[in-house]
Scaffold this motif. Sequence first.
Motif, short mmCIF file in Angstrom:
data_model
loop_
_atom_site.label_atom_id
_atom_site.label_comp_id
_atom_site.label_asym_id
_atom_site.label_seq_id
_atom_site.Cartn_x
_atom_site.Cartn_y
_atom_site.Cartn_z
N UNK A 117 5.39 24.16 10.87
CA UNK A 117 3.94 24.29 10.64
C UNK A 117 3.43 23.40 9.51
N UNK A 118 4.29 23.07 8.54
CA UNK A 118 3.89 22.17 7.45
C UNK A 118 4.74 20.91 7.53
N UNK A 172 -8.39 12.32 10.04
CA UNK A 172 -8.81 12.19 8.64
C UNK A 172 -8.76 10.70 8.28
N UNK A 173 -9.86 10.20 7.76
CA UNK A 173 -9.95 8.79 7.39
C UNK A 173 -9.87 8.64 5.87
N UNK A 174 -9.11 7.67 5.41
CA UNK A 174 -8.98 7.42 3.99
C UNK A 174 -10.11 6.54 3.48
N UNK A 175 -10.02 6.18 2.22
CA UNK A 175 -11.04 5.34 1.57
C UNK A 175 -10.84 3.90 2.02
N UNK A 176 -11.91 3.26 2.52
CA UNK A 176 -11.77 1.85 2.93
C UNK A 176 -11.64 0.94 1.71
N UNK A 177 -10.82 -0.09 1.85
CA UNK A 177 -10.64 -1.10 0.80
C UNK A 177 -10.89 -2.47 1.38
N UNK A 222 0.84 -1.17 0.00
CA UNK A 222 0.00 0.00 0.00
C UNK A 222 0.89 1.24 0.00
N UNK A 223 0.30 2.33 -0.40
CA UNK A 223 0.99 3.60 -0.48
C UNK A 223 0.23 4.64 0.32
N UNK A 224 0.94 5.57 0.95
CA UNK A 224 0.28 6.64 1.71
C UNK A 224 1.01 7.95 1.46
N UNK A 225 0.23 8.98 1.18
CA UNK A 225 0.77 10.34 1.04
C UNK A 225 -0.05 11.21 1.98
N UNK A 226 0.63 11.84 2.92
CA UNK A 226 -0.05 12.63 3.94
C UNK A 226 0.68 13.96 4.12
N UNK A 227 -0.10 15.01 4.28
CA UNK A 227 0.50 16.29 4.63
C UNK A 227 -0.37 16.92 5.70
N UNK A 228 0.26 17.73 6.53
CA UNK A 228 -0.44 18.38 7.62
C UNK A 228 0.06 19.81 7.76
N UNK A 229 -0.81 20.68 8.20
CA UNK A 229 -0.44 22.07 8.45
C UNK A 229 -1.11 22.52 9.73
N UNK A 230 -0.32 23.03 10.63
CA UNK A 230 -0.83 23.53 11.91
C UNK A 230 -0.25 24.93 12.10
N UNK A 231 -1.11 25.91 12.22
CA UNK A 231 -0.62 27.27 12.45
C UNK A 231 -0.40 27.48 13.94
N UNK A 232 0.59 28.31 14.27
CA UNK A 232 0.85 28.63 15.66
C UNK A 232 1.85 27.72 16.34
N UNK A 233 2.49 26.80 15.58
CA UNK A 233 3.46 25.90 16.21
C UNK A 233 4.69 26.64 16.72
N UNK A 234 4.97 27.81 16.18
CA UNK A 234 6.14 28.56 16.63
C UNK A 234 5.88 29.31 17.93
N UNK A 235 4.62 29.29 18.40
CA UNK A 235 4.30 29.95 19.67
C UNK A 235 4.73 29.04 20.83
N UNK A 259 2.29 22.45 20.76
CA UNK A 259 2.98 21.33 20.13
C UNK A 259 1.96 20.49 19.36
N UNK A 260 2.45 19.73 18.40
CA UNK A 260 1.55 18.89 17.59
C UNK A 260 2.23 17.55 17.32
N UNK A 261 1.42 16.49 17.33
CA UNK A 261 1.89 15.15 17.02
C UNK A 261 1.04 14.61 15.88
N UNK A 262 1.70 14.06 14.87
CA UNK A 262 1.02 13.46 13.72
C UNK A 262 1.18 11.95 13.81
N UNK A 263 0.06 11.25 13.74
CA UNK A 263 0.06 9.78 13.79
C UNK A 263 -0.58 9.26 12.52
#
Length: 165
Positions: A117-118, A158-163, A1-14, A18-22
Amino acid sequence: MTAKTWARVTGLDEKGVSATLTLGYQFGYPVAIAPDGVDITMHTPDLKVIGGIAAKVSPEIGGEIGAPPSASGKIGGEFGPELGAEATIIPSTDVSFRVAPGKIQEVEALKVTMTNPRFAIDWDGIHLAVYNAVGPVTVRPFARILVTTKAGVYQVVALGVPRQV
């Protein structure tokens, strides 16, 4: 399988943000083979082949029309040898196992702390395996961002398309 994910959180420099991506997968299946489940026993019948040969003789005594009078009739019914065989091709058997209700199992594949932030993740060649599941298995990718601030903790999923596999 392949996964492409991107995230953007504003205010991380404050300070204090903090933010955690799973990233991971959810596996869903209707029935599981489980040691704490319900006992199921199946009995299969056997398959037999039966064949034989019978050589029978039925003697009769009688006379002809116009010949001197005589007695007629059957003597003692049928007699002769019989030869038979029976072979079991597939023997009967009992199969027992335990089943439990299926479930949706979540497996985290990657967990990172966002420092910018990105953030982007591109991965390929992911191998997934599911054991002890009975019936169709559905796989769905997910991405979760957990943002912690002075005011509280916020989660977005965010949930992807089920297969179905």
